[in-house]
Design a protein around this motif. Structure first.
Motif, PDB file in Angstrom:
ATOM      1  N   ALA A  35       0.747  -0.891  -0.188  1.00 26.41           N
ATOM      2  CA  ALA A  35      -0.281   0.043  -0.181  1.00 26.41           C
ATOM      3  C   ALA A  35       0.984   1.569   0.312  1.00 26.41           C
ATOM      4  O   ALA A  35       0.453   2.468  -1.021  1.00 26.41           O
ATOM      5  N   ASN A  50       2.717   0.428  -3.885  1.00 29.52           N
ATOM      6  CA  ASN A  50       2.398   1.172  -4.526  1.00 29.52           C
ATOM      7  C   ASN A  50       0.980   2.073  -4.973  1.00 29.52           C
ATOM      8  O   ASN A  50       0.474   2.455  -6.173  1.00 29.52           O
ATOM      9  N   LYS A 101      -2.599   1.550  -3.309  1.00 27.83           N
ATOM     10  CA  LYS A 101      -3.449   0.481  -3.211  1.00 27.83           C
ATOM     11  C   LYS A 101      -3.898   0.732  -1.558  1.00 27.83           C
ATOM     12  O   LYS A 101      -3.349   0.488  -0.656  1.00 27.83           O
ATOM     13  N   THR A 102      -5.443   0.462  -2.242  1.00 30.45           N
ATOM     14  CA  THR A 102      -6.092   0.001  -0.507  1.00 30.45           C
ATOM     15  C   THR A 102      -5.303  -1.115   0.061  1.00 30.45           C
ATOM     16  O   THR A 102      -4.533  -1.229  -0.176  1.00 30.45           O
ATOM     17  N   GLY A 150      -6.885  -4.214  -0.445  1.00 28.68           N
ATOM     18  CA  GLY A 150      -6.067  -4.810  -2.287  1.00 28.68           C
ATOM     19  C   GLY A 150      -4.766  -5.492  -1.659  1.00 28.68           C
ATOM     20  O   GLY A 150      -4.719  -6.096  -2.557  1.00 28.68           O
ATOM     21  N   ASN A 188       1.446  -1.703 -11.249  1.00 27.77           N
ATOM     22  CA  ASN A 188       0.060  -2.079 -10.269  1.00 27.77           C
ATOM     23  C   ASN A 188      -0.073  -3.481  -9.727  1.00 27.77           C
ATOM     24  O   ASN A 188      -0.591  -3.128  -8.783  1.00 27.77           O
ATOM     25  N   ARG A 230     -11.617   0.442  -9.197  1.00 29.98           N
ATOM     26  CA  ARG A 230     -11.206  -0.839  -8.697  1.00 29.98           C
ATOM     27  C   ARG A 230      -9.616  -0.370  -9.076  1.00 29.98           C
ATOM     28  O   ARG A 230      -9.246  -0.550 -10.537  1.00 29.98           O
ATOM     29  N   ASN A 231      -8.770  -0.283  -7.652  1.00 28.23           N
ATOM     30  CA  ASN A 231      -7.227   0.042  -8.159  1.00 28.23           C
ATOM     31  C   ASN A 231      -7.614   1.077  -8.787  1.00 28.23           C
ATOM     32  O   ASN A 231      -6.309   0.990  -9.408  1.00 28.23           O
ATOM     33  N   ARG A 235      -5.585  -1.428 -14.557  1.00 26.10           N
ATOM     34  CA  ARG A 235      -5.986  -2.753 -14.179  1.00 26.10           C
ATOM     35  C   ARG A 235      -5.743  -2.932 -16.260  1.00 26.10           C
ATOM     36  O   ARG A 235      -6.267  -2.792 -16.413  1.00 26.10           O
ATOM     37  N   PRO A 281      -5.292   4.647   1.346  1.00 23.55           N
ATOM     38  CA  PRO A 281      -5.754   3.798   1.795  1.00 23.55           C
ATOM     39  C   PRO A 281      -5.474   3.020   2.711  1.00 23.55           C
ATOM     40  O   PRO A 281      -6.128   1.463   2.751  1.00 23.55           O
TER      41      PRO A 281
END
Length: 504
Positions: free
Chosen positions: A108, A111, A113-114, A117, A169, A294-295, A299, A332
């Motif tokens: 997190a 990158n 992201k949450t 995730g 990603n 999402r993300n 993606r 995140p």
């Protein structure tokens, strides 16, 4: 307008401590940890833009050493019992799960992201390791029914040394999808971590080391495009696997194939998500939002083109805009955050330029369209409706951000034609209550992966994915993905071994 959850400074400080980011020796060559020889570069968290670590890129001589080490180690690794290779991969998976929260915190931070995730990425990587371990003992050749005076059989053998270049990603997922099957099939690896988010890859390699991977079997270096190019050119490297944009993938493929090296390319997409008038309305709205946001849209198979049947378009688009505006963007590590960061502030500016260009060309901005904060790499979920006849890069090119483009269609033939009007062919989906419509659409849309009444579920570690057209060459995941890292040898011998074997 979407709500913004500002990053909490105290929480971020705790996360950096919990992540236990090493200060030095991030490269792994010939079984030892060391620094690169190049000029150091910063690894910044996209949450705030603050520096997480300094890394040094590999020098050409270090890449050469890594490739030579992999070549030297490969015969013994391939000769090891498949069950023993499998045990090492399984042990590495156990180590990743044991360090789940720490690794997820690192992902997190690195990158953007949450946290939820990021936990999914760690667990997903562990599952890919387990899947590859399972295949290690199940790659069988065949006895060919030639008959007559000869016998023929096939052996499945490793390619040799695999060069791995990963995207930012989901670095751990791609470690599991690329490095794990390469090792399971008896290959050795020279990998380059993504320079924007390299730290989780370091920890993946540490897990392999602790699990017992022999020196030279896995080598990790850092740096930008020049280091990746050096890996491709290294004579011991016999196969290159790359995930990234189609533009860069074409360059990677051309460079590798000029040297007659095998390539596996998983590239970009501009995937169409088709909503028919008889779709399960609420599920299609929620699924279409997840498909793109999402993300933060980062993606390759995101449902970034939404095609909606004209008869329901007004109501569906209105509900989707309402859903997008209700998405919480931000920190995140906050449990209510649904969409976190892009990988860098530069990417925010890149996405903004694409959106502005689309609006100037005639697209209608329905929501979003701006950064969510002045600091950090946050961008609001954005929906653009693009009328027929309007041409802009947002409609035809992969944006890799939380931007959805919407168009309307009349009937199934129109939808299928629109979906196929793209150079990409990675993924797609449709929503309908009619099985015949669903199956016809899945058959006619030219992609390597397709969802019906859903969008984004991976299908598990064995569900193969591979692109067509500008979306890539080859297949990842499952048996077909495992076989990408092998070559077939045919052996022909006289019928009746007693005629050639005189002593046992």
């Amino acid at each position: 307008m979407t709500s913004f959850i500002a990053p909490d400074a105290e929480r971020l400080d705790r996360a950096v401590v919990d992540a236990q980011i090493p200060e030095a020796e991030h490269s792994f060559i010939a079984g030892g940890w060391l620094d690169g020889d190049g000029e150091p570069f910063e690894v910044r968290t996209p949450i705030t833009g603050d520096c997480l670590a300094w890394l040094r890129p590999a020098s050409p001589s270090q890449v050469t050493r890594a490739a030579a080490s992999a070549k030297e180690a490969q015969p013994a690794w391939a000769a090891m019992k498949a069950r023993d290779r499998a045990r090492i991969l399984e042990h590495a998976a156990e180590l990743m799960v044991a360090g789940l929260d720490r690794l997820a915190t690192l992902v997190a931070l690195d990158n953007g992201k949450t946290f939820s995730g990021a936990r999914g990425d760690v667990l997903g990587c562990a599952e890919f390791l387990r899947s590859a371990a399972g295949w290690a003992t199940r790659l069988f050749g065949a006895t060919l029914p030639e008959g007559g005076d000869v016998e023929a059989l096939t052996w499945i053998e490793p390619v040799g040394v695999v060069g791995v270049v990963m995207p930012f990603n989901a670095p751990l997922i791609f470690c599991g999808m690329k490095i794990a099957p390469a090792l399971a099939t008896g290959n050795t690896v020279v990998a380059k971590a993504p320079e924007q988010a390299p730290l989780a890859v370091v920890e993946f390699v540490r897990c392999l080391e602790q699990a017992g991977v022999p020196p030279g079997v896995v080598n990790l270096v850092h740096g930008g495009a020049p280091v990746g190019s050096q890996i491709i050119d290294a004579p011991p490297v016999t196969m290159v696997t790359f995930t990234g944009s189609s533009t860069v993938g074409a360059l990677v493929g051309a460079q590798a194939t000029r040297q007659l090296k095998k390539v596996l390319l998983e590239l970009g997409g501009k995937s169409a998500n088709i909503v028919y008038e008889d779709a399960p309305f609420d599920a299609a709205v929620a699924g279409s939002a997840t498909a793109i946001f999402r993300n933060a849209g980062q993606r390759c198979f995101s449902g970034s083109r939404l095609l909606v049947q004209e008869s329901i378009a007004e109501a569906f688009i209105a509900k989707l805009v309402e859903t997008a505006e209700g998405i919480a963007v931000g920190d995140p590590f906050h449990p209510q955050t649904q969409v976190a960061c892009l990988v860098s502030r530069d990417d925010v500016e890149r996405v903004q330029a694409i959106v502005d260009d689309a609006v100037s060309a005639g697209a209608h901005l329905l929501c979003g369209g701006t950064a969510a904060a002045v600091q950090g790499a946050f961008y609001r979920p954005t929906i653009l409706e693009i009328p027929r006849g309007v041409n802009c890069s947002a409609l035809t090119e992969e944006i890799f951000g939380p931007v959805l483009v919407v168009q309307r269609f009349t009937d199934a033939d129109d939808a299928i034609a629109m979906a196929n009007d793209s150079k990409y062919g990675l993924a797609g989906g449709c929503w309908t209550s009619n099985l015949a419509t669903a199956m016809r659409t899945a058959r006619k849309v030219n992609t390597g992966f397709f969802w019906i009444n859903g969008y984004g579920a991976s299908g598990g570690t064995e569900a193969t994915i591979g692109g067509r057209g500008a979306s890539g060459i080859g297949t990842e995941k499952g048996l077909e993905g495992i076989r990408e890292y092998t070559v077939v040898k045919t052996v022909v011998l006289p019928a009746g071994l007693e005629s050639v074997v005189t002593e046992i």
